[in-house]
Design a protein around this motif. Structure first.
Motif, mmCIF file in Angstrom:
data_model
loop_
_atom_site.group_PDB
_atom_site.id
_atom_site.type_symbol
_atom_site.label_atom_id
_atom_site.label_comp_id
_atom_site.label_asym_id
_atom_site.label_seq_id
_atom_site.Cartn_x
_atom_site.Cartn_y
_atom_site.Cartn_z
ATOM 1 N N UNK A 21 40.364 51.882 11.894
ATOM 2 C CA UNK A 21 41.386 51.160 11.143
ATOM 3 C C UNK A 21 40.734 50.508 9.939
ATOM 4 N N UNK A 22 41.204 50.893 8.742
ATOM 5 C CA UNK A 22 40.706 50.357 7.479
ATOM 6 C C UNK A 22 41.835 49.643 6.746
ATOM 7 N N UNK A 23 41.439 48.763 5.847
ATOM 8 C CA UNK A 23 42.381 48.161 4.916
ATOM 9 C C UNK A 23 41.792 48.182 3.522
ATOM 10 N N UNK A 24 42.562 47.748 2.514
ATOM 11 C CA UNK A 24 41.994 47.636 1.172
ATOM 12 C C UNK A 24 40.801 46.675 1.186
ATOM 13 N N UNK A 25 39.919 46.820 0.232
ATOM 14 C CA UNK A 25 38.749 45.949 0.149
ATOM 15 C C UNK A 25 39.189 44.495 -0.026
ATOM 16 N N UNK A 26 38.391 43.585 0.511
ATOM 17 C CA UNK A 26 38.595 42.139 0.340
ATOM 18 C C UNK A 26 39.884 41.635 0.982
ATOM 19 N N UNK A 27 40.202 42.112 2.176
ATOM 20 C CA UNK A 27 41.334 41.553 2.909
ATOM 21 C C UNK A 27 41.049 40.091 3.245
ATOM 22 N N UNK A 28 42.065 39.241 3.236
ATOM 23 C CA UNK A 28 41.870 37.833 3.584
ATOM 24 C C UNK A 28 41.336 37.695 5.010
ATOM 25 N N UNK A 29 40.604 36.622 5.236
ATOM 26 C CA UNK A 29 39.978 36.405 6.540
ATOM 27 C C UNK A 29 41.010 36.317 7.661
ATOM 28 N N UNK A 30 42.182 35.710 7.372
ATOM 29 C CA UNK A 30 43.178 35.577 8.426
ATOM 30 C C UNK A 30 43.743 36.933 8.841
ATOM 31 N N UNK A 31 43.743 37.895 7.907
ATOM 32 C CA UNK A 31 44.214 39.240 8.242
ATOM 33 C C UNK A 31 43.193 39.954 9.129
ATOM 34 N N UNK A 32 41.926 39.886 8.742
ATOM 35 C CA UNK A 32 40.891 40.546 9.547
ATOM 36 C C UNK A 32 40.789 39.900 10.930
ATOM 37 N N UNK A 33 40.924 38.578 10.985
ATOM 38 C CA UNK A 33 40.861 37.887 12.277
ATOM 39 C C UNK A 33 42.027 38.299 13.174
ATOM 40 N N UNK A 34 43.210 38.416 12.577
ATOM 41 C CA UNK A 34 44.379 38.823 13.354
ATOM 42 C C UNK A 34 44.175 40.211 13.944
ATOM 43 N N UNK A 35 43.667 41.130 13.148
ATOM 44 C CA UNK A 35 43.492 42.496 13.642
ATOM 45 C C UNK A 35 42.347 42.591 14.657
ATOM 46 N N UNK A 36 41.355 41.736 14.516
ATOM 47 C CA UNK A 36 40.308 41.710 15.550
ATOM 48 C C UNK A 36 40.903 41.298 16.889
ATOM 49 N N UNK A 37 41.797 40.305 16.845
ATOM 50 C CA UNK A 37 42.474 39.877 18.079
ATOM 51 C C UNK A 37 43.369 40.982 18.631
ATOM 52 N N UNK A 38 44.127 41.641 17.728
ATOM 53 C CA UNK A 38 45.039 42.702 18.153
ATOM 54 C C UNK A 38 44.255 43.864 18.772
ATOM 55 N N UNK A 39 43.193 44.275 18.103
ATOM 56 C CA UNK A 39 42.413 45.403 18.614
ATOM 57 C C UNK A 39 41.747 45.071 19.947
ATOM 58 N N UNK A 40 41.342 43.819 20.116
ATOM 59 C CA UNK A 40 40.761 43.411 21.397
ATOM 60 C C UNK A 40 41.783 43.564 22.524
ATOM 61 N N UNK A 41 43.033 43.288 22.226
ATOM 62 C CA UNK A 41 44.102 43.473 23.218
ATOM 63 C C UNK A 41 44.382 44.960 23.453
ATOM 64 N N UNK A 42 44.425 45.716 22.361
ATOM 65 C CA UNK A 42 44.696 47.156 22.472
ATOM 66 C C UNK A 42 43.612 47.855 23.296
ATOM 67 N N UNK A 43 42.364 47.388 23.159
ATOM 68 C CA UNK A 43 41.224 48.044 23.810
ATOM 69 C C UNK A 43 41.395 48.185 25.310
ATOM 70 N N UNK A 44 42.079 47.224 25.942
ATOM 71 C CA UNK A 44 42.253 47.270 27.395
ATOM 72 C C UNK A 44 43.691 47.586 27.804
ATOM 73 N N UNK A 45 44.508 47.942 26.827
ATOM 74 C CA UNK A 45 45.909 48.245 27.102
ATOM 75 C C UNK A 45 46.030 49.605 27.789
ATOM 76 N N UNK A 46 46.729 49.634 28.907
ATOM 77 C CA UNK A 46 46.820 50.877 29.686
ATOM 78 C C UNK A 46 47.495 52.000 28.909
ATOM 79 N N UNK A 47 48.492 51.663 28.114
ATOM 80 C CA UNK A 47 49.181 52.694 27.335
ATOM 81 C C UNK A 47 48.229 53.313 26.317
ATOM 82 N N UNK A 48 47.455 52.476 25.614
ATOM 83 C CA UNK A 48 46.490 52.984 24.636
ATOM 84 C C UNK A 48 45.479 53.916 25.309
#
Length: 323
Positions: free
Chosen positions: A255-282
């Motif tokens: 998962x990539x985004x445009x360069x220089x994404x705001x910190x709150x965006x990267x932090x949100x996606x780190x949290x989301x991906x951490x949840x997705x990582x153990x999601x049974x459907x994923x």
């Protein structure tokens, strides 16, 4: 009174500014898939969209934007506003294309790297009625054919072209002439070409081949992946068979985004991906398409650089670039 109201208004703006910024996302996020519908990248993008939405709190809308070996979609994201609402389902082509055609491709590091998603094994496959049961037997037949044997690929410098060329080079064969490449567009078309007997073999994404292997119409000879696939436990990897170049090649999604994404965006996606990582459907969807979830396993910036350097070196070795 006016001065007091102005002061209050400024105070309200100051108080709500940071809070508003941390409310990302407050609308749907567009996930650009830089290849056409139905292929391995599209399946990965739709799986991420489906499983990330509950944790993100907003819809994730998949938009297919194919063309130019994935560069049309990649460029559209690299040039998008850095607000977190346009993201890229990145594939190995985002490192491969700039390594091979630096003048026409988006640079490998023109993004914010939000995280790895999956390894997508490639499979060396033949029709079930082919007289080869191992990769070594197929290589012997290729040597004896003097260039007459054919394989399907998206292009000479696409990942499914490099898989075969690396295997040929590992066996001291000319990667460009020892077997004849027949170009097709998309994973489904490659698999269909092999099923129909229009080519002799393929080395391509597992997601497009597994249904035909499971049905008994195709036969897997080798896997291009860091480890054996759970669904093909008896099929060795290229590295296990001692193939140095082929052993370094595998598909992947990130998962990539445009360069220089705001910190709150990267932090949100780190949290989301951490949840997705153990999601049974994923995990279930990944297993169904023959993929291995790698969320949290690698530093994506470092891995993307190493992949760029790998394919840049192969492009020089195979004569696509001057040394």
């Amino acid at each position: 009174m006016k001065k007091l109201l102005g002061t209050i208004a400024l105070a309200v703006i100051a108080a709500t500014g940071p809070a508003a910024a941390q409310e990302y996302p407050d609308q749907a996020v567009t996930l650009v898939v830089p290849y056409g519908p139905g292929g391995a990248s599209d399946l990965a993008g739709r799986a991420l969209a489906e499983t990330a939405q509950p944790f993100l709190g907003q819809p994730v809308t998949v938009m297919n934007k194919p063309g130019a070996g994935g560069m049309n979609g990649a460029r559209s994201v690299s040039e998008a506003d850095a607000d977190g609402y346009t993201l890229l389902l990145a594939r190995v082509g985002m490192a491969l294309s700039p390594a091979v055609t630096p003048g026409n491709a988006v640079p490998w590091d023109a993004y914010t790297f939000l995280g790895a998603l999956e390894a997508t094994p490639m499979i060396l496959a033949v029709r079930a009625d082919a007289p080869y049961d191992t990769a070594e037997e197929l290589v012997t037949a290729i040597k004896e054919s003097n260039g007459r044997m054919t394989y399907a690929a998206s292009g000479a410098t696409a990942i499914d072209g490099f898989t075969t060329q690396a295997l040929l080079a590992d066996n001291d064969l000319d990667p460009l002439t020892a077997a004849t490449l027949v170009p097709y567009k998309g994973g489904g078309a490659l698999a269909t070409a092999l099923l129909g007997g229009h080519v002799d073999f393929v080395a391509m994404a597992a997601g497009s081949l597994m249904p035909h292997i499971e049905s008994g119409d195709l036969k897997a000879l080798m896997v291009f992946a860091p480890k054996r696939m759970d669904t093909l436990p008896d099929v060795a990897t290229a590295a296990e068979l001692g193939y140095e170049k082929a052993g370094q090649i595998a598909g992947w999604s990130a998962l990539y985004g445009p360069k220089d994404l705001p910190e709150e965006v990267t932090a949100k996606w780190q949290d989301v991906l951490a949840e997705v990582a153990t999601d049974e459907k994923w995990l279930d969807l990944a297993a169904r398409r023959g993929s291995i979830s790698t969320i949290g396993d690698v530093d994506m910036s470092d891995y993307a650089q190493s992949q760029y350097e790998l394919f840049h070196g192969l492009a020089q070795d195979f004569g696509y670039l001057s040394n």
